[in-house]
Design a protein around this motif. Structure first.
Motif, PDB file in Angstrom:
ATOM      1  N   VAL A  69       0.840  -1.204   0.000  1.00  0.00           N
ATOM      2  CA  VAL A  69       0.000   0.000   0.000  1.00  0.00           C
ATOM      3  C   VAL A  69       0.875   1.254   0.000  1.00  0.00           C
ATOM      4  N   GLY A  70       1.924   1.258   0.820  1.00  0.00           N
ATOM      5  CA  GLY A  70       2.822   2.410   0.840  1.00  0.00           C
ATOM      6  C   GLY A  70       3.486   2.645  -0.495  1.00  0.00           C
ATOM      7  N   ALA A  71       3.934   1.566  -1.155  1.00  0.00           N
ATOM      8  CA  ALA A  71       4.564   1.702  -2.465  1.00  0.00           C
ATOM      9  C   ALA A  71       3.577   2.242  -3.495  1.00  0.00           C
ATOM     10  N   LEU A  72       2.351   1.749  -3.465  1.00  0.00           N
ATOM     11  CA  LEU A  72       1.339   2.225  -4.405  1.00  0.00           C
ATOM     12  C   LEU A  72       1.021   3.703  -4.184  1.00  0.00           C
ATOM     13  N   LEU A  73       0.913   4.119  -2.930  1.00  0.00           N
ATOM     14  CA  LEU A  73       0.617   5.523  -2.643  1.00  0.00           C
ATOM     15  C   LEU A  73       1.774   6.422  -3.040  1.00  0.00           C
ATOM     16  N   PRO A 253      -8.566   5.095   3.123  1.00  0.00           N
ATOM     17  CA  PRO A 253      -7.903   6.304   2.635  1.00  0.00           C
ATOM     18  C   PRO A 253      -6.816   6.802   3.593  1.00  0.00           C
ATOM     19  N   VAL A 254      -5.658   6.167   3.567  1.00  0.00           N
ATOM     20  CA  VAL A 254      -4.530   6.580   4.409  1.00  0.00           C
ATOM     21  C   VAL A 254      -4.024   7.933   3.913  1.00  0.00           C
ATOM     22  N   SER A 255      -4.026   8.913   4.785  1.00  0.00           N
ATOM     23  CA  SER A 255      -3.737  10.294   4.374  1.00  0.00           C
ATOM     24  C   SER A 255      -2.247  10.590   4.311  1.00  0.00           C
ATOM     25  N   PHE A 256      -1.901  11.458   3.390  1.00  0.00           N
ATOM     26  CA  PHE A 256      -0.609  12.140   3.310  1.00  0.00           C
ATOM     27  C   PHE A 256       0.563  11.283   2.841  1.00  0.00           C
ATOM     28  N   VAL A 257       0.429   9.972   2.725  1.00  0.00           N
ATOM     29  CA  VAL A 257       1.562   9.178   2.242  1.00  0.00           C
ATOM     30  C   VAL A 257       1.861   9.531   0.794  1.00  0.00           C
ATOM     31  N   ALA A 258       0.824   9.634  -0.038  1.00  0.00           N
ATOM     32  CA  ALA A 258       1.019   9.981  -1.439  1.00  0.00           C
ATOM     33  C   ALA A 258       1.595  11.384  -1.594  1.00  0.00           C
ATOM     34  N   LEU A 259       1.290  12.267  -0.668  1.00  0.00           N
ATOM     35  CA  LEU A 259       1.819  13.633  -0.728  1.00  0.00           C
ATOM     36  C   LEU A 259       3.274  13.699  -0.288  1.00  0.00           C
ATOM     37  N   ALA A 279      10.258   7.078  -4.744  1.00  0.00           N
ATOM     38  CA  ALA A 279       9.014   7.481  -4.078  1.00  0.00           C
ATOM     39  C   ALA A 279       8.231   6.270  -3.594  1.00  0.00           C
ATOM     40  N   ALA A 280       8.190   5.208  -4.394  1.00  0.00           N
ATOM     41  CA  ALA A 280       7.479   3.999  -3.992  1.00  0.00           C
ATOM     42  C   ALA A 280       8.127   3.374  -2.758  1.00  0.00           C
ATOM     43  N   LEU A 281       9.457   3.317  -2.735  1.00  0.00           N
ATOM     44  CA  LEU A 281      10.158   2.757  -1.580  1.00  0.00           C
ATOM     45  C   LEU A 281       9.954   3.627  -0.343  1.00  0.00           C
ATOM     46  N   THR A 282       9.933   4.942  -0.533  1.00  0.00           N
ATOM     47  CA  THR A 282       9.696   5.844   0.600  1.00  0.00           C
ATOM     48  C   THR A 282       8.294   5.653   1.162  1.00  0.00           C
ATOM     49  N   GLY A 283       7.308   5.502   0.285  1.00  0.00           N
ATOM     50  CA  GLY A 283       5.951   5.240   0.748  1.00  0.00           C
ATOM     51  C   GLY A 283       5.860   3.944   1.525  1.00  0.00           C
ATOM     52  N   ALA A 284       6.559   2.904   1.051  1.00  0.00           N
ATOM     53  CA  ALA A 284       6.563   1.633   1.766  1.00  0.00           C
ATOM     54  C   ALA A 284       7.177   1.787   3.153  1.00  0.00           C
ATOM     55  N   LEU A 285       8.273   2.532   3.240  1.00  0.00           N
ATOM     56  CA  LEU A 285       8.932   2.748   4.535  1.00  0.00           C
ATOM     57  C   LEU A 285       8.027   3.516   5.492  1.00  0.00           C
ATOM     58  N   ILE A 286       7.358   4.543   5.008  1.00  0.00           N
ATOM     59  CA  ILE A 286       6.459   5.327   5.853  1.00  0.00           C
ATOM     60  C   ILE A 286       5.364   4.438   6.427  1.00  0.00           C
ATOM     61  N   MET A 287       4.777   3.607   5.598  1.00  0.00           N
ATOM     62  CA  MET A 287       3.681   2.752   6.060  1.00  0.00           C
ATOM     63  C   MET A 287       4.158   1.700   7.061  1.00  0.00           C
ATOM     64  N   VAL A 288       5.309   1.088   6.787  1.00  0.00           N
ATOM     65  CA  VAL A 288       5.809   0.049   7.702  1.00  0.00           C
ATOM     66  C   VAL A 288       6.163   0.647   9.057  1.00  0.00           C
ATOM     67  N   VAL A 289       6.822   1.798   9.062  1.00  0.00           N
ATOM     68  CA  VAL A 289       7.196   2.440  10.321  1.00  0.00           C
ATOM     69  C   VAL A 289       5.951   2.902  11.077  1.00  0.00           C
TER      70      VAL A 289
END
Length: 330
Positions: A69-73, A253-259, A279-289
Motif C-alpha cells: 500500500v505504501g509503495a502504491l501511494l 484512505p490513508v492520508s498524506f503518504v502519497a503527498l 518514491a514507492a520505496l519511501t511510501g513503503a517505509l512510511i507505512m511500515v514504520v
C-alpha cells in the motif's frame, strides 16, 4: 532514458534496508513476536505453531499489505505531482479518499453484503470521474482540478457523515476506523490484489518519466519535441488513480503518504525530478514504520495507521507550505 544517479541508487538501497529492518522489528517485537532465531525458518516455511500463525495469519499479511500500500501511494503521488507540476498535489486533491469513504458508507447502508474494499474502490473511481468531467479539460488545469476536487470531497464527506449520523449509529466506530485508514483487517486477499496492481502499474509508470519531464516544460514545448501532452497526462493520471484506488481498497484512505513520499525522496536525493522507484520505496517505509508504531509504541498503540500518517503528514504539509511560500511559489 534518464541517467541513473548515484545518489538515487544509494537512497533506494538505504530505504530498502530500512524497510527490511522495520519489517523485522514488526515480526519480532511484542508478546506475539517471532524470536529472531526462529524468524529465518519461519520465513522459509520451516516453522510451526505460534510462529507460523503469527507469520501467516496475524502479522505477515498486515506487514505485506503495509509495504505494498505504501509503495502504491508513493507511486501514485509521484505521477500526480509530476503531471500537475504541483508539489502539494496528491490523489487526495481530487477527492479520491473522500470518495472512497463515501463508497464504503453507502454500500454499508444499501448493500451490506458488499465488502468494504469494493465500496471504497467504487467510490474512489466515481469521485475521480466526476472531477475529470467537471474540469472540462480532463486534468489539464491544476487550478480547476483542485477546485473540483474540493467540491467533490465536500459532497463525499457530507454523504459519509449523513450515513454515520443517521443510519449506522451502531457500526459508526467500525466504519470510522476504516475511513481514517487501517491495516487491522489486512489479509491475504489484500496482499494478492495490491501485489498484482503494483506489478502491473510500476512497469507502466517507469515508461513515463521522459515524457513527463518534457511535459513540465509546457504543453507546447512537449508537443514540439514529439510528446502528446494529453495522452501522457491521461496515462499518468489513470495509473495514479489505479494505484491509489488499490491502496484505498486494501487499507482505507490513508492520508498524506502519497503527498509526502515523493517530496521526501526528492529532497533527500536533492533532485528536481521525482523518481518513481524512490518514491514507492519511501511510501513503503512510511507505512511500515507507522504500522510498527501503531503496534508497539505505548502512546499510540492500537490506533489506526491512518491517524499516525495524518498527524505526521499534517506537520510536513505545514512545513512544505511555508517553504513554498518563501520561495514565492504559492
Amino acid at each position: 532514458m534518464i541517467p541513473v544517479r548515484r545518489d538515487a541508487v544509494l537512497y533506494c538501497g538505504l530505504t530498502v534496508l530500512a524497510v527490511l529492518l522495520a519489517s523485522t522489528a514488526t515480526l519480532s517485537l511484542g508478546r506475539l513476536g517471532i524470536p529472531l532465531t526462529e524468524l529465518p525458518s519461519a520465513l522459509f516455511g520451516g516453522a510451526g505453531g505460534k510462529s507460523a500463525f503469527v507469520l501467516e495469519r496475524l502479522r505477515g499479511p498486515r506487514l505485506a499489505t503495509a509495504v505494498l500500500v505504501g509503495a502504491l501511494l508513493g507511486l501514485s503521488g509521484t505521477l500526480f505531482q509530476s503531471v500537475t507540476r504541483n508539489p502539494l498535489g496528491s490523489p487526495d486533491v481530487i477527492g479520491l479518499g473522500a470518495g472512497a469513504g463515501a463508497g464504503v458508507a453507502v454500500t454499508s447502508l444499501m448493500f451490506p453484503g458488499i465488502p468494504a474494499p469494493v465500496g471504497a474502490g467504487t467510490g474512489a473511481g466515481a469521485a475521480t470521474l466526476i472531477v475529470f468531467f467537471c474540469t472540462g479539460k480532463g486534468f489539464r488545469s491544476p487550478t480547476r482540478t483542485i477546485i473540483a476536487g474540493i467540491g467533490v470531497a465536500a459532497m463525499a464527506y457530507a454523504v459519509t457523515q449523513y450515513v454515520v449520523s443517521v443510519k449506522l449509529r451502531d457500526a459508526a466506530a467500525q466504519l470510522a476506523a476504516y475511513l481514517v485508514g487501517s491495516l487491522n483487517a489486512a489479509n491475504r486477499d489484500d496482499v494478492l490484489i495490491t501485489g498484482i496492481v503494483l506489478l502491473v502499474v510500476l512497469p507502466c509508470a517507469m515508461t513515463l518519466p521522459v515524457s513527463m519531464r518534457l511535459l513540465e516544460m509546457g504543453d507546447d514545448t512537449a508537443a514540439g519535441l514529439g510528446v502528446d501532452p494529453d495522452r501522457t497526462r491521461t496515462a499518468a493520471i489513470v495509473l495514479s488513480v489505479i494505484a491509489a484506488g488499490a491502496a484505498v481498497a486494501a487499507a482505507g484512505p490513508v492520508s498524506f503518504v502519497a503527498l509526502t513520499a515523493p517530496q521526501i525522496a526528492r529532497r533527500v536525493i536533492r533532485s528536481s525530478e521525482i523518481g518513481v522507484i524512490p518514491a514507492a520505496l519511501t511510501g513503503a517505509l512510511i507505512m511500515v514504520v507507522a504500522d510498527l508504531a501503531a503496534q508497539q509504541m505505548p502512546l499510540v498503540r492500537g490506533l489506526p495507521v491512518g491517524v499516525l500518517t495524518l498527524g505526521v503528514g499534517g506537520l510536513y504539509l505545514g512545513h512544505l507550505l511555508l517553504s513554498e511560500h518563501r520561495k514565492g511559489r504559492l
